[in-house]
Design an enzyme around this catalytic site. Structure first.
Site, PDB file in Angstrom:
ATOM      1  N   GLY A  12       0.602  -1.169   0.023  1.00 18.20           N
ATOM      2  CA  GLY A  12       0.165   0.184   0.108  1.00 18.20           C
ATOM      3  C   GLY A  12       0.607   1.323   0.105  1.00 18.20           C
ATOM      4  N   GLU A  22       4.632  -5.678   2.156  1.00 18.84           N
ATOM      5  CA  GLU A  22       4.644  -6.370   0.982  1.00 18.84           C
ATOM      6  C   GLU A  22       3.949  -5.517  -0.078  1.00 18.84           C
ATOM      7  OE1 GLU A  22       2.563  -9.988   1.750  1.00 18.84           O
ATOM      8  OE2 GLU A  22       0.430  -8.940   1.744  1.00 18.84           O
ATOM      9  N   PRO A  23       4.780  -4.338  -0.747  1.00 14.85           N
ATOM     10  CA  PRO A  23       4.258  -3.316  -1.454  1.00 14.85           C
ATOM     11  C   PRO A  23       4.314  -3.904  -2.847  1.00 14.85           C
ATOM     12  CG  PRO A  23       6.322  -2.476  -0.558  1.00 14.85           C
ATOM     13  CD  PRO A  23       6.154  -4.070  -0.044  1.00 14.85           C
ATOM     14  N   GLY A  24       3.249  -3.841  -3.746  1.00 17.50           N
ATOM     15  CA  GLY A  24       3.430  -3.991  -5.231  1.00 17.50           C
ATOM     16  C   GLY A  24       3.587  -2.993  -5.980  1.00 17.50           C
ATOM     17  N   ARG A  25       2.607  -1.976  -5.939  1.00 14.91           N
ATOM     18  CA  ARG A  25       2.824  -0.586  -6.908  1.00 14.91           C
ATOM     19  C   ARG A  25       4.175  -0.103  -6.441  1.00 14.91           C
ATOM     20  NH1 ARG A  25      -1.755   2.200  -7.344  1.00 14.91           N
ATOM     21  NH2 ARG A  25      -2.851   0.646  -5.943  1.00 14.91           N
ATOM     22  N   ARG A  44      -6.992   1.240 -15.232  1.00 18.50           N
ATOM     23  CA  ARG A  44      -7.153   2.023 -14.054  1.00 18.50           C
ATOM     24  C   ARG A  44      -7.947   3.136 -14.106  1.00 18.50           C
ATOM     25  NH1 ARG A  44      -3.196   3.986 -11.318  1.00 18.50           N
ATOM     26  NH2 ARG A  44      -4.139   3.236  -9.174  1.00 18.50           N
ATOM     27  N   TYR A  55     -11.065   3.250 -11.997  1.00 14.60           N
ATOM     28  CA  TYR A  55     -11.008   4.167 -10.890  1.00 14.60           C
ATOM     29  C   TYR A  55     -11.046   5.653 -10.890  1.00 14.60           C
ATOM     30  CZ  TYR A  55      -8.636  -0.137  -9.310  1.00 14.60           C
ATOM     31  OH  TYR A  55      -8.238  -1.740  -9.348  1.00 14.60           O
ATOM     32  N   CYS A  62     -15.262  -0.884 -27.870  1.00 20.78           N
ATOM     33  CA  CYS A  62     -16.507  -0.424 -28.126  1.00 20.78           C
ATOM     34  C   CYS A  62     -17.211  -0.234 -26.761  1.00 20.78           C
ATOM     35  CB  CYS A  62     -17.281  -1.683 -28.864  1.00 20.78           C
ATOM     36  SG  CYS A  62     -18.834  -1.126 -29.583  1.00 20.78           S
ATOM     37  N   TYR A 120      -0.141  -2.994 -12.127  1.00 19.32           N
ATOM     38  CA  TYR A 120      -1.681  -3.101 -12.355  1.00 19.32           C
ATOM     39  C   TYR A 120      -2.007  -2.706 -13.780  1.00 19.32           C
ATOM     40  CZ  TYR A 120      -1.551  -3.616  -7.426  1.00 19.32           C
ATOM     41  OH  TYR A 120      -1.026  -4.176  -6.170  1.00 19.32           O
TER      42      TYR A 120
HETATM   43  N1  LLP Z   1      -0.650  -7.311  -0.217  1.00 15.21           N
HETATM   44  C1  LLP Z   1      -1.977  -7.665  -0.405  1.00 15.21           C
HETATM   45  C2  LLP Z   1      -2.680  -8.905   0.195  1.00 15.21           C
HETATM   46  C3  LLP Z   1      -2.519  -7.023  -1.450  1.00 15.21           C
HETATM   47  O1  LLP Z   1      -3.745  -7.666  -1.969  1.00 15.21           O
HETATM   48  C4  LLP Z   1      -2.195  -6.123  -2.150  1.00 15.21           C
HETATM   49  C5  LLP Z   1      -2.991  -5.369  -3.243  1.00 15.21           C
HETATM   50  C6  LLP Z   1      -1.006  -5.690  -1.938  1.00 15.21           C
HETATM   51  C7  LLP Z   1      -0.168  -6.362  -1.032  1.00 15.21           C
HETATM   52  C8  LLP Z   1       0.044  -4.562  -2.694  1.00 15.21           C
HETATM   53  O2  LLP Z   1      -0.654  -3.384  -2.661  1.00 15.21           O
HETATM   54  P1  LLP Z   1      -0.085  -2.288  -3.241  1.00 15.21           P
HETATM   55  O3  LLP Z   1       1.287  -2.028  -2.542  1.00 15.21           O
HETATM   56  O4  LLP Z   1       0.296  -2.311  -4.842  1.00 15.21           O
HETATM   57  O5  LLP Z   1      -1.104  -0.708  -3.331  1.00 15.21           O
HETATM   58  N2  LLP Z   1      -5.765  -2.549  -9.004  1.00 15.21           N
HETATM   59  C9  LLP Z   1      -5.576  -1.499  -7.984  1.00 15.21           C
HETATM   60  C10 LLP Z   1      -4.987  -1.848  -6.751  1.00 15.21           C
HETATM   61  C11 LLP Z   1      -5.506  -3.402  -6.068  1.00 15.21           C
HETATM   62  C12 LLP Z   1      -4.440  -3.620  -4.943  1.00 15.21           C
HETATM   63  C13 LLP Z   1      -4.784  -5.107  -4.759  1.00 15.21           C
HETATM   64  N3  LLP Z   1      -4.047  -5.828  -3.713  1.00 15.21           N
HETATM   65  C14 LLP Z   1      -5.027  -0.406  -8.577  1.00 15.21           C
HETATM   66  O6  LLP Z   1      -4.573  -0.336  -9.867  1.00 15.21           O
HETATM   67  O7  LLP Z   1      -4.713   0.509  -7.799  1.00 15.21           O
END
Ligand code: LLP
Length: 428
Positions: free
Chosen positions: A229, A270-273, A315, A319, A345, A381
């Site tokens: 997050g 555990e960041p992703g973004r 996105r 959103y 479309c 994403y």
């Molecule tokens: N850990 C868990 C269990 C999660 O479900 C997620 C994201 C993360 C970590 C990583 O979150 P991040 O650091 O990337 O914010 N599609 C949306 C975001 C959905 C996130 C889903 N879970 C977007 O494009 O903003």
């Protein structure tokens, strides 16, 4: 600030080889972000995972693995993709964590066969594991009752979130795990994606207190995971987030949680973004420019028709998210406000919208047919949420590092899209 790595690159030459639209990844940008995270979670008692749902492309996973960052996976196939990229299986150490609210498809079988640590997000999953004969440690994903997100859909804590075990059900679930003989070695929460950093840090402090209270009931505990997050600034003019306060908070959480437990408790995030958002752009070509005129239904607009759609980057459509857009190679000259729209479309196939689903024309250098547009910060994403709608194949992905450019995935053709179609009798 949106990334700028494409300014120095010849995007036309890439487009000539792979066509448009395409994703372009910068190894250097990814490495910079990995290093920033490793500064605050160097490994050992402070460990980072990569939430691979943000982007699971193999080369990206390999880069993450080489840095010593671990994985959070959400499906059986993500676990297997992480392993294909070299992450070890098993739970000593748990380099791959499987966090989900439902065991779907091969997930339960993969957990059984690979011994990756299952992180249970719904109480009934304890029964599923027990029924499958699973005999190992588990994690519990808790919904602590509060959360945050850049939009409501991305807030994963609180009563409206389907994620995790509601905190008042934790005790009951703990007992069910004990009855099934499954030691709980990890407590986890992920309360949302992409809020303001101040709100994020405030909620992280609340989580430390929350887990300090829970801790005494979990004697087998080895780690606490605070989820992902960390926000990424998508808008120009916004400054990079400072991770130092989060680093201090995690270090002191490790100290206080360990003191309370009487043993070292590993602290994880555990960041992703944050890792991958700025590391890729989506490049698309302007095919046409056209206009509508004001009438009693509303104002007229100038539309730039591009070949990327929400099938490539959902996105904005989903959103109302902001992605910075630049015209490749032409930053000056007259500007005009345009709505950037794709080939699908759907009237909602528009990249310039606000959170209320209204068109939000963007001031860009005056466009011409044939221009290349760059959608910035499309690494998280982006390709991972792309789809087959309108039977367009998914766009190719190109990797750029010190050795040059590599194609990481081809543009999908009709055969890829229809490869699973069949007409087989079901033996009922
Ligand atoms: N850990 C868990 C269990 C999660 O479900 C997620 C994201 C993360 C970590 C990583 O979150 P991040 O650091 O990337 O914010 N599609 C949306 C975001 C959905 C996130 C889903 N879970 C977007 O494009 O903003």
């Amino acid at each position: 600030m949106p990334n700028t790595f494409t300014e120095r690159l010849d995007l036309e030459a890439i487009a000539e080889q792979v066509g448009t639209p395409f994703f372009l990844y910068s190894a250097q940008t990814l490495r910079d972000r990995i290093q920033a995270v490793k500064q605050i979670t160097p490994g050992g008692s402070l460990q980072a995972r990569y939430a691979m749902k943000a982007c699971s492309t193999r080369r990206v996973l390999e880069e993450v693995r080489e840095s010593g960052v671990w994985i959070d996976a959400v499906s059986g196939n993500e676990v297997l993709r992480a392993h294909q990229a070299g992450f070890p299986l098993g739970n000593r150490p748990p380099a791959i964590l499987f966090t989900a609210d439902v065991f779907r498809d091969n997930a339960l079988a993969v957990v059984q066969e690979t011994s990756v640590l299952p992180n249970v997000g719904s109480p009934g999953m304890i029964d599923d594991l027990a029924a499958a004969g699973y005999q190992g440690p588990i994690g519990l994903r808790i919904n602590p009752g509060f959360g945050h997100g850049h939009v409501r859909e991305c807030d994963t804590g609180g009563p409206s979130s389907k994620h995790g075990i509601w905190h008042e059900d934790a005790e009951r679930t703990r007992k069910a795990a004990a009855a099934a003989g499954l030691p709980i070695t990890l407590l986890h929460t992920h309360i949302g994606s992409g809020p303001q950093i101040e709100e994020f840090n405030r909620n992280m402090s609340r989580l430390v207190e929350f887990f300090e209270e829970m801790l005494p009931a979990y004697p087998d505990l080895e780690a606490i995971n605070f989820g992902g997050g960390i926000p990424h600034p998508y808008q120009p003019g916004k400054t990079e987030v400072d991770l130092a306060p989060l680093g201090e908070l995690l270090s002191s959480a490790h100290a206080s949680l360990s003191a309370r437990a009487g043993k070292s408790i590993r602290v994880e995030i555990e960041p992703g973004r944050y890792f991958i958002a700025p590391s890729a752009v989506l490049v698309t070509r302007v095919h046409d420019l056209k206009s509508t005129a004001e009438n009693d239904k509303g104002p007229g607009h100038k539309f730039a028709m591009v070949d990327a759609g929400f099938t490539d980057l959902v996105r904005p459509a989903m959103y109302g998210s902001y992605h910075h857009i630049t015209v490749h190679g032409r930053s000056d000259g007259d500007r005009e406000a345009v709505v950037v729209a794709g080939p699908l479309c759907e009237s909602g196939d528009v990249f310039t919208r606000d959170e209320r689903e209204f068109l939000e024309p963007r001031e860009l250098t005056k466009l011409r047919r044939g221009d290349l547009l760059v959608f910035h910060d499309a690494g998280a994403y982006g390709v991972q949420m792309s789809s087959y709608y309108n039977s367009l194949g998914r766009a190719p992905q190109v990797w750029h590092d010190e050795e040059g450019f590599h194609l990481m995935s081809r543009r999908e053709a009709l055969e890829d899209i229809t490869s699973n179609e069949c007409f087989e009798p079901l033996a009922l």
